[in-house]
Design an enzyme around this catalytic site. Sequence first.
Site, short mmCIF file in Angstrom:
data_model
loop_
_atom_site.label_atom_id
_atom_site.label_comp_id
_atom_site.label_asym_id
_atom_site.label_seq_id
_atom_site.Cartn_x
_atom_site.Cartn_y
_atom_site.Cartn_z
N HIS A 154 0.84 -1.19 0.00
CA HIS A 154 0.00 0.00 0.00
C HIS A 154 0.88 1.24 0.00
O HIS A 154 2.09 1.17 0.22
CB HIS A 154 -0.93 0.03 1.23
CG HIS A 154 -2.05 -0.95 1.12
ND1 HIS A 154 -1.94 -2.26 1.52
CD2 HIS A 154 -3.31 -0.82 0.62
CE1 HIS A 154 -3.07 -2.89 1.31
NE2 HIS A 154 -3.92 -2.05 0.77
N LYS A 158 -0.24 4.75 4.68
CA LYS A 158 -1.02 3.78 5.43
C LYS A 158 -0.39 3.53 6.80
O LYS A 158 0.81 3.35 6.92
CB LYS A 158 -1.15 2.47 4.66
CG LYS A 158 -2.11 1.47 5.33
CD LYS A 158 -2.48 0.33 4.42
CE LYS A 158 -3.43 -0.62 5.08
NZ LYS A 158 -4.67 0.04 5.56
N1 LIG Z 1 -12.52 -1.35 3.65
C1 LIG Z 1 -12.03 -0.79 2.54
O1 LIG Z 1 -12.43 -1.12 1.40
C2 LIG Z 1 -11.02 0.32 2.67
C3 LIG Z 1 -10.53 0.98 1.54
C4 LIG Z 1 -9.65 2.06 1.73
C5 LIG Z 1 -9.28 2.43 3.02
N2 LIG Z 1 -9.77 1.74 4.07
C6 LIG Z 1 -9.47 2.12 5.45
O2 LIG Z 1 -10.11 3.35 5.72
C7 LIG Z 1 -9.38 4.08 6.70
C8 LIG Z 1 -9.10 5.47 6.18
O3 LIG Z 1 -8.25 5.37 5.06
P1 LIG Z 1 -7.83 6.74 4.31
O4 LIG Z 1 -6.74 6.39 3.34
O5 LIG Z 1 -9.05 7.45 3.86
O6 LIG Z 1 -7.17 7.54 5.54
P2 LIG Z 1 -7.09 9.13 5.75
O7 LIG Z 1 -6.13 9.32 6.88
O8 LIG Z 1 -6.84 9.79 4.44
O9 LIG Z 1 -8.57 9.54 6.18
C9 LIG Z 1 -9.06 9.30 7.47
C10 LIG Z 1 -9.90 10.53 7.83
O10 LIG Z 1 -10.62 10.26 9.03
C11 LIG Z 1 -10.57 11.44 9.80
N3 LIG Z 1 -10.86 11.14 11.20
C12 LIG Z 1 -10.10 10.49 12.10
N4 LIG Z 1 -10.73 10.43 13.29
C13 LIG Z 1 -11.92 11.07 13.13
C14 LIG Z 1 -13.01 11.36 13.96
N5 LIG Z 1 -13.01 10.99 15.25
N6 LIG Z 1 -14.07 12.02 13.45
C15 LIG Z 1 -14.08 12.40 12.15
N7 LIG Z 1 -13.06 12.16 11.29
C16 LIG Z 1 -12.00 11.51 11.79
C17 LIG Z 1 -9.18 12.00 9.57
O11 LIG Z 1 -9.13 13.37 9.93
C18 LIG Z 1 -9.03 11.78 8.08
O12 LIG Z 1 -9.54 12.86 7.33
C19 LIG Z 1 -8.13 3.24 6.99
O13 LIG Z 1 -8.37 2.42 8.11
C20 LIG Z 1 -8.01 2.36 5.75
O14 LIG Z 1 -7.33 1.12 5.98
C21 LIG Z 1 -10.62 0.70 3.92
O1 LIG Z 2 -5.51 2.63 1.57
C1 LIG Z 2 -5.78 1.88 2.53
O2 LIG Z 2 -5.46 2.10 3.72
C2 LIG Z 2 -6.52 0.63 2.27
N1 LIG Z 2 -6.94 -0.05 3.31
C3 LIG Z 2 -7.69 -1.25 3.27
C4 LIG Z 2 -6.88 -2.36 3.91
O3 LIG Z 2 -6.31 -2.07 5.01
O4 LIG Z 2 -6.84 -3.46 3.36
C5 LIG Z 2 -8.19 -1.59 1.87
C6 LIG Z 2 -7.21 -1.28 0.83
C7 LIG Z 2 -6.77 0.17 0.88
#
Ligand SMILES: NC(=O)c1ccc[n+]([C@@H]2O[C@H](COP(=O)([O-])OP(=O)(O)OC[C@H]3O[C@@H](n4cnc5c(N)ncnc54)[C@H](O)[C@@H]3O)[C@@H](O)[C@H]2O)c1
Ligand SMILES: O=C(O)C1=N[C@H](C(=O)O)CCC1
Length: 265
Positions: A154, A158
């Site tokens: 990633h 991350k």
């Molecule tokens: N399940 C999936 O398909 C998938 C896909 C992508 C990312 N993710 C996960 O999503 C999460 C976020 O990823 P990202 O790349 O967007 O991260 P990021 O850091 O860009 O975004 C996270 C956001 O959440 C905000 N935040 C944190 N605590 C908060 C709160 N208490 N209230 C409101 N906002 C709050 C932060 O300020 C930030 O803007 C990670 O855990 C990542 O692994 C999951």
């Molecule tokens: O960008 C990330 O962070 C992502 N998080 C998810 C994971 O932890 O697998 C999904 C893929 C992208």
Amino acid sequence: MRLVVVGASGRMGRMLIQAVAGAEGCTLAGAIEREGSPVLGQDAGILAGLAPLGVPVGDDPLPAFADADGVLDFTAPAASVFYAALAAQARIVHVVGTTGLSEEDLAKLKAASWHARIVRSGNMSLGVNLLASLVRKVAATLDEGFDIEILEMHHRHKVDAPSGTALLLGEAAAEGRGVALDARKVAVRDGQTGPRRPGDIGFATLRGGSVVGEHSVIFAGGGERIELTHRASDRGLFAAGALRAALWAFPREPGLYGMDDVLGL
Ligand SMILES: NC(=O)c1ccc[n+]([C@@H]2O[C@H](COP(=O)([O-])OP(=O)(O)OC[C@H]3O[C@@H](n4cnc5c(N)ncnc54)[C@H](O)[C@@H]3O)[C@@H](O)[C@H]2O)c1
Ligand SMILES: O=C(O)C1=N[C@H](C(=O)O)CCC1
């Protein structure tokens, strides 16, 4: 369906705002960020690179949740646990994409699902969830003569490892083998490790650049290797999956669901 996006200024938050704004029958009911965020007060549409939506980014979820049917949450573990309790109070849908949750966090989500309809997945894309079903089948077919190793990469930003997707794929492999992942997981190898234990499920993590998400599940046998790989190049995949999950959960009873339920896998 009226949807709130929390973590609105995040990499995923902005994609989720775009997805909601572009979805027929869906309305952005609110956009929430942390207290003190520099984007508070900005129009959520502008924040997501769209025309203005007339929804200012706020830091108080209570009025937003009271006026919504669901919340899309890709934030951080403590935040998602907090929002799950609020979603339960509001009796709304809570789609949790956040990864890196502890067993204690997951127990709190389970408790919240008595009243909220929660869909949680480490990866909201169709491709990864289809891959997981294939991994389960292959793991069930191949004995411990095939060593299972999961490699993920990633982007440099991350903050958790292994990825939620890698753990999702590891759980599928363990289910196929009829074992508990916790008992077979090897996520760190350093120094004189000794030979690999048959039946272990190994994880390797790469971080760098702007990689959206790459996962390979390797079945390494004697004289042959099978590799199943998924590469994501657009976060819109995950946002589309999250929206699909919210719409699927809307008419359902409270409970804790996964993407396999949403996708019928
Ligand atoms: N399940 C999936 O398909 C998938 C896909 C992508 C990312 N993710 C996960 O999503 C999460 C976020 O990823 P990202 O790349 O967007 O991260 P990021 O850091 O860009 O975004 C996270 C956001 O959440 C905000 N935040 C944190 N605590 C908060 C709160 N208490 N209230 C409101 N906002 C709050 C932060 O300020 C930030 O803007 C990670 O855990 C990542 O692994 C999951
Ligand atoms: O960008 C990330 O962070 C992502 N998080 C998810 C994971 O932890 O697998 C999904 C893929 C992208």
